[in-house]
Design an enzyme around this catalytic site. Structure first.
Site, PDB file in Angstrom:
ATOM      1  N   SER A   1     -53.894  -7.472  39.997  1.00 16.86           N
ATOM      2  CA  SER A   1     -55.103  -8.061  40.559  1.00 16.86           C
ATOM      3  C   SER A   1     -55.503  -9.265  39.727  1.00 16.86           C
ATOM      4  O   SER A   1     -55.139  -9.374  38.547  1.00 16.86           O
ATOM      5  CB  SER A   1     -56.232  -7.028  40.537  1.00 16.86           C
ATOM      6  OG  SER A   1     -57.491  -7.615  40.798  1.00 16.86           O
TER       7      SER A   1
ATOM      8  N   TYR B   1     -62.205  -1.183  35.438  1.00 15.11           N
ATOM      9  CA  TYR B   1     -61.244  -1.575  36.464  1.00 15.11           C
ATOM     10  C   TYR B   1     -60.338  -2.696  35.960  1.00 15.11           C
ATOM     11  O   TYR B   1     -59.111  -2.653  36.132  1.00 15.11           O
ATOM     12  CB  TYR B   1     -61.958  -2.022  37.745  1.00 15.11           C
ATOM     13  CG  TYR B   1     -60.978  -2.436  38.815  1.00 15.11           C
ATOM     14  CD1 TYR B   1     -60.271  -1.483  39.531  1.00 15.11           C
ATOM     15  CD2 TYR B   1     -60.730  -3.784  39.082  1.00 15.11           C
ATOM     16  CE1 TYR B   1     -59.331  -1.851  40.487  1.00 15.11           C
ATOM     17  CE2 TYR B   1     -59.791  -4.163  40.040  1.00 15.11           C
ATOM     18  CZ  TYR B   1     -59.102  -3.191  40.734  1.00 15.11           C
ATOM     19  OH  TYR B   1     -58.168  -3.567  41.670  1.00 15.11           O
TER      20      TYR B   1
END
Length: 332
Positions: A129, A153
């Protein structure tokens, strides 16, 4: 000859936004698809499109190493798309351990399962990501930007990257890593995300909710372009110097949250709705967007959808989906 015809492909996260669209495209091109499915998600495009009936289905989790290894061997997997992860930033902040289990342990389990039968596995594409970069003052991010995730995250994705490259450099496992902007499109059932939530609110004639102050900046990337990016990368992976590389994919047209919500409301002719700015977001990167020059140069890849084209298709899907859900509820 079609590259994917009769190729044995394993897809993790098959019921998610990217996974369901990836499975659909692979099946349309003749691949033999095996899906790892943890939860039976009501309304998932994987179910709604009846694609599960055309796949081998492995029920289980990324934390089950023996299951992954068995799947690689029994289905004689050639290509792996590792798309499975816990993808919600807020969930990661509330429950870091489950996020670390899925995203970090899940990645090393899968890569170890790919390493053990090396004569089978020809390519492994790992979905990281843009959050893996963490927060930087120099924008846009290139692939050389250091990975310095700080929040749960972001850290899970930084680790995903580093573990993947460790397997490439140590064991020569044929890996590439992708870092995409914020994905959107038909099939995302996480209505706490900005785009699905805004569309749902507008369809219900309710003011959309903005959790942040509205000034966070992101690159929003349409799902069909993301699928094309993954397939293009996979098809070129065995060419030097592609394998062992990481690639940014996005539109290079960042938007603030307020700009994004305004564009959606304009597309839906709902400009009378005034967003509620809650200013409650925490543990999130304020500004991030990507430089995709590397993918354009080495893969000859370009996004084909504008944001407005992607959002119109997305709105149409959610309109039909919510109408169908409301009809089912009224019949109960």
């Amino acid at each position: 000859m079609n590259f994917w015809n009769n190729r044995n492909v394993f897809v993790t996260g098959a019921s998610g936004l990217l996974g369901s669209s990836m499975v659909n495209k692979l099946l349309s091109q003749g691949a033999n698809v095996t899906c790892l499915v943890r939860d039976w998600v009501h309304g998932s495009k994987l179910l709604e499109d009846n694609n599960l009936l055309r796949c081998n289905v492995v029920r289980g989790e990324l934390t089950d190493f023996d299951l992954l290894l068995r799947s690689m061997n029994e289905y004689e997997i050639n290509t792996v798309f590792h798309l499975g992860a816990q993808t919600i930033v807020g969930t990661a902040s509330r429950s870091p351990l489950s996020t670390f289990e899925a995203n970090i342990k899940g990645t090393w389990n899968l890569l170890e399962a790919c390493r053990q039968p090396p004569t089978l596995i020809e390519r492994v594409l790992v979905a990281s990501s843009d959050k893996a970069y963490g927060s930087h003052t120099n924008l846009p991010y290139t692939e050389d930007t250091p990975l310095i995730g700080r929040f749960p995250y972001d850290v899970s994705k930084s680790c995903t990257d580093l573990i993947s490259m460790s397997y490439f450099y140590t064991y020569k496992t044929p890996i590439t890593v992708t870092r995409c902007g914020n994905l959107f499109g038909p099939g995302d059932l996480n209505f706490n995300r900005l785009i699905p939530g805004t569309i749902k609110s507008a369809l219900n004639n309710e003011p959309p909710l903005i959790r942040s102050d509205g000034m966070f900046i992101r690159d929003y990337f349409y799902i069909e372009d993301a699928v094309k990016a993954y397939l293009t990368l996979a098809e070129h992976m065995l060419e030097a110097p592609i394998v062992g590389q990481d690639f940014n994919f996005g539109t290079e047209t960042p938007l603030s949250v307020v700009e994004l919500v305004t564009r959606i409301l304009e597309s839906m002719n709902k400009t009378e709705l005034v967003p509620k700015i809650l200013n409650q977001a925490s543990h999130e990167i304020r500004k991030q967007y990507l430089d995709c020059s590397k993918a354009k140069t080495l893969l000859n890849w370009q996004p084909t959808y504008t944001f407005d084209e992607g959002i119109k298709s997305t709105i149409a899907w959610y309109t039909a989906f919510i109408e169908k859900e409301n009809a089912l509820k009224s019949n109960d």
